[in-house]
Design a protein around this motif. Structure first.
Motif, mmCIF file in Angstrom:
data_model
loop_
_atom_site.group_PDB
_atom_site.id
_atom_site.type_symbol
_atom_site.label_atom_id
_atom_site.label_comp_id
_atom_site.label_asym_id
_atom_site.label_seq_id
_atom_site.Cartn_x
_atom_site.Cartn_y
_atom_site.Cartn_z
ATOM 1 N N ARG A 202 0.843 -1.219 0.000
ATOM 2 C CA ARG A 202 0.000 0.000 0.000
ATOM 3 C C ARG A 202 0.864 1.250 0.000
ATOM 4 N NH1 ARG A 202 -3.838 -1.786 4.102
ATOM 5 N NH2 ARG A 202 -2.818 -0.266 5.447
ATOM 6 N N ASP A 203 1.966 1.216 0.750
ATOM 7 C CA ASP A 203 2.914 2.350 0.735
ATOM 8 C C ASP A 203 3.311 2.693 -0.696
ATOM 9 O OD1 ASP A 203 2.994 2.581 3.444
ATOM 10 O OD2 ASP A 203 5.037 1.780 3.703
ATOM 11 N N ILE A 204 3.651 1.634 -1.441
ATOM 12 C CA ILE A 204 4.101 1.859 -2.821
ATOM 13 C C ILE A 204 2.954 2.421 -3.650
ATOM 14 C CG2 ILE A 204 4.968 0.754 -4.928
ATOM 15 C CD1 ILE A 204 6.219 -1.423 -3.141
ATOM 16 N N ARG A 205 1.792 1.786 -3.515
ATOM 17 C CA ARG A 205 0.645 2.171 -4.345
ATOM 18 C C ARG A 205 0.238 3.617 -4.088
ATOM 19 N NH1 ARG A 205 -2.415 -2.328 -3.632
ATOM 20 N NH2 ARG A 205 -3.552 -1.444 -1.869
ATOM 21 N N ASP A 206 0.280 4.010 -2.836
ATOM 22 C CA ASP A 206 -0.118 5.379 -2.510
ATOM 23 C C ASP A 206 0.997 6.379 -2.826
ATOM 24 O OD1 ASP A 206 -2.481 4.366 -1.607
ATOM 25 O OD2 ASP A 206 -1.895 4.358 0.511
ATOM 26 N N GLY A 207 2.225 5.915 -2.695
ATOM 27 C CA GLY A 207 3.332 6.870 -2.758
ATOM 28 C C GLY A 207 3.955 7.051 -4.116
ATOM 29 N N VAL A 208 3.743 6.101 -5.039
ATOM 30 C CA VAL A 208 4.456 6.127 -6.317
ATOM 31 C C VAL A 208 3.491 5.773 -7.446
ATOM 32 C CG1 VAL A 208 6.378 5.096 -7.628
ATOM 33 C CG2 VAL A 208 6.539 5.269 -5.151
ATOM 34 N N ILE A 209 3.708 6.334 -8.607
ATOM 35 C CA ILE A 209 3.050 5.819 -9.810
ATOM 36 C C ILE A 209 4.073 4.918 -10.484
ATOM 37 C CG2 ILE A 209 2.110 6.379 -12.077
ATOM 38 C CD1 ILE A 209 1.356 9.168 -10.719
ATOM 39 N N THR A 210 3.746 3.634 -10.528
ATOM 40 C CA THR A 210 4.649 2.691 -11.197
ATOM 41 C C THR A 210 4.219 2.611 -12.654
ATOM 42 O OG1 THR A 210 4.790 1.445 -9.146
ATOM 43 C CG2 THR A 210 5.584 0.360 -11.136
ATOM 44 N N LEU A 211 5.165 2.856 -13.529
ATOM 45 C CA LEU A 211 4.877 2.829 -14.960
ATOM 46 C C LEU A 211 5.698 1.688 -15.554
ATOM 47 C CD1 LEU A 211 3.289 4.574 -17.025
ATOM 48 C CD2 LEU A 211 5.413 5.831 -17.442
ATOM 49 N N ILE A 212 5.044 0.834 -16.350
ATOM 50 C CA ILE A 212 5.737 -0.369 -16.836
ATOM 51 C C ILE A 212 5.580 -0.512 -18.344
ATOM 52 C CG2 ILE A 212 5.766 -2.892 -16.796
ATOM 53 C CD1 ILE A 212 4.691 -2.779 -13.930
ATOM 54 N N THR A 213 6.698 -0.616 -19.045
ATOM 55 C CA THR A 213 6.655 -1.096 -20.425
ATOM 56 C C THR A 213 7.184 -2.522 -20.375
ATOM 57 O OG1 THR A 213 6.842 1.053 -21.481
ATOM 58 C CG2 THR A 213 7.626 -0.820 -22.751
#
Ligand SMILES: [Zn+2]
Length: 1006
Positions: A202-213
């Motif tokens: 949840r920390d990651i999900r709330d704190g960062v936008i993960t962008l993936i190619t």
């Protein structure tokens, strides 16, 4: 530490290992699952089954959280991510990402462009609902941090933006097609990030936008999956190596971040900058088990901000620590990668104020589970690898996915925890890029408006535009002061030294109105600076094995003028920013005879092919009309209307002028040759860059393998020129023999039910093992003998010499002492009258990677004759130092003077050699040296040149008559990675003048 507390400490460590948790600092979130969230039991059981040892997993990935309405990767794969035997096509990966997008508001999929073969590339954003809802507002905030001019470099405003913004962490997978693990790891990672309710995720999900190619090299991925399917269908056979990845290049797709010739590079950079991302993290597989190949070793790239270097170190060290605490062996950073070259995909971030990162994890080149035995270098314990991999282990694709996902999740978590630090750094790096002129300098680079090679200048500027560099045009003429060059003090003052010498005065340079100015007070000044500056790699550098090229100086390799200006006055010259380049071509005047001055612009060749019906001749001498001077090789064009020529020259940036009468110089026709373009089935990478260049220039050719050309009965009837670009340092015998066929099975490169994507737009064969064969050798010899032109470079030149083409030329590989590692070297024009040299000035910079070293002779099959030992003055005898010696008892006799010949010149045979000697090559058949390497002291232009004496002054480009035809041999590589446009015309001139290569040739008298 006292013994009592030691045992307590040991107990604690033991517990930590058992629970798989890690020692936490205050307020850190434990990397553990949420006990309240159910897990997908079946999926989790398979994770454990496919992981070969428990240590190859972590508490972050050894389970899969369950969500009723959200599909797991199993829905598309038919098994879990990393399962043996499963490699999805890009299309399947996309299908899954789009299913996720449908099922949860935490995932959004974006199309980011297509590949050369038309396949889609995507980027998948995963974050909290709120973050994804506010994407646009967040992007606007990040854009201000990315370009601090928008907030007037106001730190307080930046702090406010930092506190409100969510950073973007961009992950790219599978740029290298045989490195197959990333797509499934990234499918599962996307699922975890969207579904897992543990506080850590949840920390990651709330704190960062993960962008993936998930797939960068989409064309290559589909071919690799094909081959893997073929392997599954023929489990006992050798399976064909992946000879083509993308349409043009293989492994070098990760060396395109400078010239940006490939769609994948352009699409990734555009995405990275559109999102104003902070990190570009590229996934690779070649080193066990996880090598954070970011920190590396020296020398570091000299143009990156030291803030970035610190970021590499802190993120890398933390990443290793986190995974080590999970008990995962073989996780390390440092290692032998130097961060010198900015050619790697990840460096797009380093050069645009972000953070570049790269993982090498361990892959099996497919999804088989295999016993893997490592080399001692890979499992040795070193200072940077205190916990090395096992010498021998069973390894699975699931292990790979565990490492990739665990590495990424710990990185994302650390990034999220410290997002303010990294966002502030992002702002600071952008701000410092803008402050470059007043900090380290320079103030700007200038490309003058009066550049004779205007179309090449335009191509160089276009690369900068692709790099999102701002370009301005000066609206007045201006002058800048050039820095005073410090003179080196001699070690010992010489007798004759003039003590009263005044220091050199500062010089100035004038630039005309319309000159292009690359200001350094812009956010992306760093990339322009890195590409346009010079490189120096000291021969004494402790790093003795450069990882890649040591130089790339674009002004030199493009052969156009680029001036580095430190004088800050330039920034106040009136100028306007441009977003596209002004067309400068077209026809001047009215009439029917046109001239285009020759400045070795590659687009001249394009014009020749475009205007098939027009008559074009080349002037063999310079000439003058009125006060306008035309150089040798000037195109004289007839038989085309003014309007057609105008339309054809405009987009090519070529400038034609009308002549009222033909100049009285000797001319010969410039024809568009029919080209056979030959590749091997050994490697297609080096030639891929040549193919790309020809395609961009719209020069047609027939692409065929060594196998195919050997089957063509009469090559001369079909082709004028055979182009055989470099293979990549393979021995001549491999070109001829190929791979052994007396054992093993055929290696087909064909479209079959298992391999529908293999051939694509390239070539095919039922068996890749076969080479050119001796029939093919005879065909090539015959083709040249009957008047054809064979053009070769580096190793194919050595091949041509090995089959007896190229009389009077010998070739040697340099010794260990010579190190010219992907450097820019100086060459000198020896024979400006050769059509191959048309449009060039005396000094030409070229790309060189260790030769080969050519020598020329007038005698067949022998090395150049050495003149006697160099004596310093006269031998011992009568008289003073300058007197002649004498022999007692006979009249004096002077030794005849040897004709002095330079290293690059074909020696004149002596009378003794000429006597009854069928091995003397007739003067008209001797090698003609077009270009030679500069003298030793001038050889280094940029990069690393060590022990250059071995190649200094030796021929760099040769035209060798053979039968009625010619062999053109290159020691430099004139066509390389889209970076060497300045030397393209050496090749193109040979093509266009294929039937007049002897123009301007002078022959020795004997
Ligand atoms: Zn790789």
């Amino acid at each position: 530490m006292p013994p009592a507390s030691w045992s307590k400490c040991a107990l604690f460590v033991f517990c930590a290992l058992v629970t798989g948790g890690a020692v936490l600092a205050d307020s850190e979130t434990p990397p553990a699952r949420d006990a309240k969230q159910p897990i997908d039991e079946a999926y989790t059981a398979k994770i454990r089954k496919y992981t070969t040892e428990p240590v190859f997993s972590s508490p972050l990935v050894d389970y899969l959280p369950a969500a009723k309405t959200i599909p797991t990767p199993e829905v598309v794969l038919g098994d879990i991510a990393g399962a043996p035997g499963i490699l999805p096509y890009a299309e399947d990966v996309y299908k899954y990402m789009r299913l996720l997008e449908k099922a949860t508001p935490r995932v959004k999929v974006f199309s980011i462009g297509t590949t050369e073969e038309g396949r889609e590339m995507i980027a998948v954003a995963i974050s909290s609902e709120a973050n994804l809802k506010n994407l646009e507002q967040n992007r606007q905030r990040l854009a201000k941090l990315a370009d601090p001019r928008t907030i007037k470099l106001d730190d307080a405003e930046a702090d406010k933006l930092v506190s409100e913004s969510v950073p973007v962490y961009y992950i790219t997978g599978t740029i290298h097609s045989p490195e197959t693990g990333a797509p499934t790891a990234l499918m599962e990672l996307a699922y975890r990030l969207a579904v897992d309710e543990s506080p850590y995720i949840r920390d990651i999900r709330d704190g960062v936008i993960t962008l993936i190619t998930p797939v960068v090299e989409v064309d290559g991925r589909d071919r690799m999956v094909d081959l893997y399917k073929w392997h599954l269908a023929h489990p006992k056979d050798f399976y064909p190596p992946l000879i083509y990845w993308g349409k043009y290049v293989a492994h070098d797709n990760n060396r395109d971040a400078m010239a940006m010739t490939l769609k994948l590079t352009q699409n990734v950079l555009n995405t990275y900058l559109d999102w104003d991302a902070q990190v570009l993290h590229d996934l690779h597989e070649s080193v066990p088990y996880l090598y954070d190949n970011t920190v590396g070793d020296g020398p570091y790239n000299a143009w990156v901000d030291p803030i970035l270097v610190d970021e590499w170190q802190v993120i890398g060290a933390r990443n290793v620590a986190d995974m080590t605490k999970f008990g995962m062996p073989g996780v390390f950073t440092h290692g032998d990668f130097d961060t010198w070259s900015p050619g790697y995909l990840m460096f797009l971030a380093a050069m645009h104020n972000g953070i570049s990162r790269l993982y090498e994890t361990f892959g099996n080149g497919g999804a088989d589970t295999r016993e893997r035995t490592l080399e001692p270098d890979d499992y040795s314990r070193t200072w940077y690898r205190p916990n090395p991999p096992f010498p021998k282990t069973r390894w699975s694709q699931r292990n790979n996915n565990n490492y990739e996902e665990t590495g990424l999740l710990t990185s994302l978590h650390y990034f999220s925890e410290n997002k303010r630090l990294f966002l502030k750094n992002f702002y600071l790096k952008s701000k410092r890029s803008i402050q470059k002129p007043s900090a380290e300098g320079p103030a700007a680079y200038v490309l003058p408006a009066n550049e004779p090679r205007a179309s090449v200048q335009a191509d160089l500027l276009r690369i900068l535009l692709r790099q999102h560099v701002e370009i301005s045009r000066a609206s007045t003429a201006f002058q800048v002061s050039l820095p005073v060059k410090k003179e080196k003090k001699p070690a010992k003052p010489a007798d004759s030294e003039d003590k009263s010498k005044t220091p050199p005065a500062p010089t100035t340079r004038d630039f005309p109105s319309g000159s292009y100015v690359i200001r350094m007070d812009q956010p992306y000044s760093r990339v322009a600076d890195a590409l346009l500056d010079y490189q120096y790699w000291s021969p004494k550098d402790p790093q003795t094995t450069p990882y890649d090229d040591t130089a790339w100086t674009f002004g030199e390799l493009f052969g156009v003028q680029v001036t580095r200006v430190t004088d800050p006055k330039i920034l106040s010259v009136p100028m306007e920013r441009i977003t596209e380049l002004r067309a400068i071509g077209g026809v001047e005047g009215q009439g029917t005879l046109f001239a285009i001055d020759n400045h070795a612009e590659p687009s001249l060749a394009t014009l020749r092919y475009h205007l098939k019906g027009a008559t074009m001749d080349a002037a063999e001498e310079p000439f003058q009309v009125g006060d306008r001077k035309f150089s040798r090789g000037t195109f004289l064009i007839r038989g085309v209307s003014r309007s057609d020529l105008d339309a054809a020259t405009k987009p090519l940036n070529l400038h034609a002028v009308v002549l009222t009468s033909a100049p009285s110089v000797k001319t010969h026709p410039v024809r568009a040759p029919r080209i056979a373009y030959v590749h091997t089935w050994i490697s297609t990478q080096a030639e891929g860059w040549w193919r790309l260049a020809l395609d961009n220039l719209q020069i047609p050719y027939e692409y065929m393998s060594t196998q195919a050309i050997a089957k063509i009965p009469d090559l001369n009837a079909k082709y004028d020129v055979i182009l055989f670009p470099p293979v990549g340092w393979n021995s001549p015998s491999t070109v001829i023999e190929g791979l052994p066929t007396s054992w093993g099975n055929p290696l087909p490169w064909l479209d079959t039910p298992e391999t529908p994507n293999l051939v694509g737009k390239t070539d095919s064969t039922p068996d890749m093992r076969l080479g050119l064969g001796w029939d093919g050798v005879a065909k090539l010899q015959n083709f040249v003998g009957k008047g054809g032109v064979l053009l070769t470079a580096t190793d194919t030149s050595q091949f041509a010499l090995s089959i007896g083409l190229g009389n009077g030329v010998s070739s040697a590989s340099p010794s260990e002492k010579m190190k010219i590692v992907g450097a820019v070297v100086g060459t000198r024009l020896v024979d400006p009258a050769s059509p191959i040299a048309y449009g060039y000035e005396e000094k030409i910079s070229a790309y060189c990677d260790d030769g080969p070293v050519f020598s020329v002779n007038s005698l067949l099959g022998s090395r150049r004759r050495r003149l006697g030992p160099e004596t310093d003055g006269r031998p011992t005898g009568r008289g003073t130092k300058d007197d002649p010696d004498f022999v007692v008892g006979r009249p004096a006799s002077e030794a005849p003077d040897e004709p002095e010949r330079e290293q690059w010149e074909v020696p004149i045979p002596t009378d003794e050699q000429l006597h009854n000697n069928p091995r003397i090559i007739p003067p008209a058949s001797r090698p003609r040296v077009i270009l030679r390497y500069a003298d030793s002291k001038d050889l280094l232009v940029s990069g690393l040149v060590q022990g250059g004496d071995e190649i200094a002054q030796h021929p760099a480009v040769l035209d060798v008559p053979s039968g009625s035809g010619h062999v053109v041999l290159f020691s430099i590589n004139p066509v390389y990675r889209g970076e060497t446009e300045g030397t393209y015309s050496l090749v193109l001139n040979a093509l266009l003048n294929f039937d007049s290569l002897n123009a301007g040739r002078t022959n020795a008298e004997k």
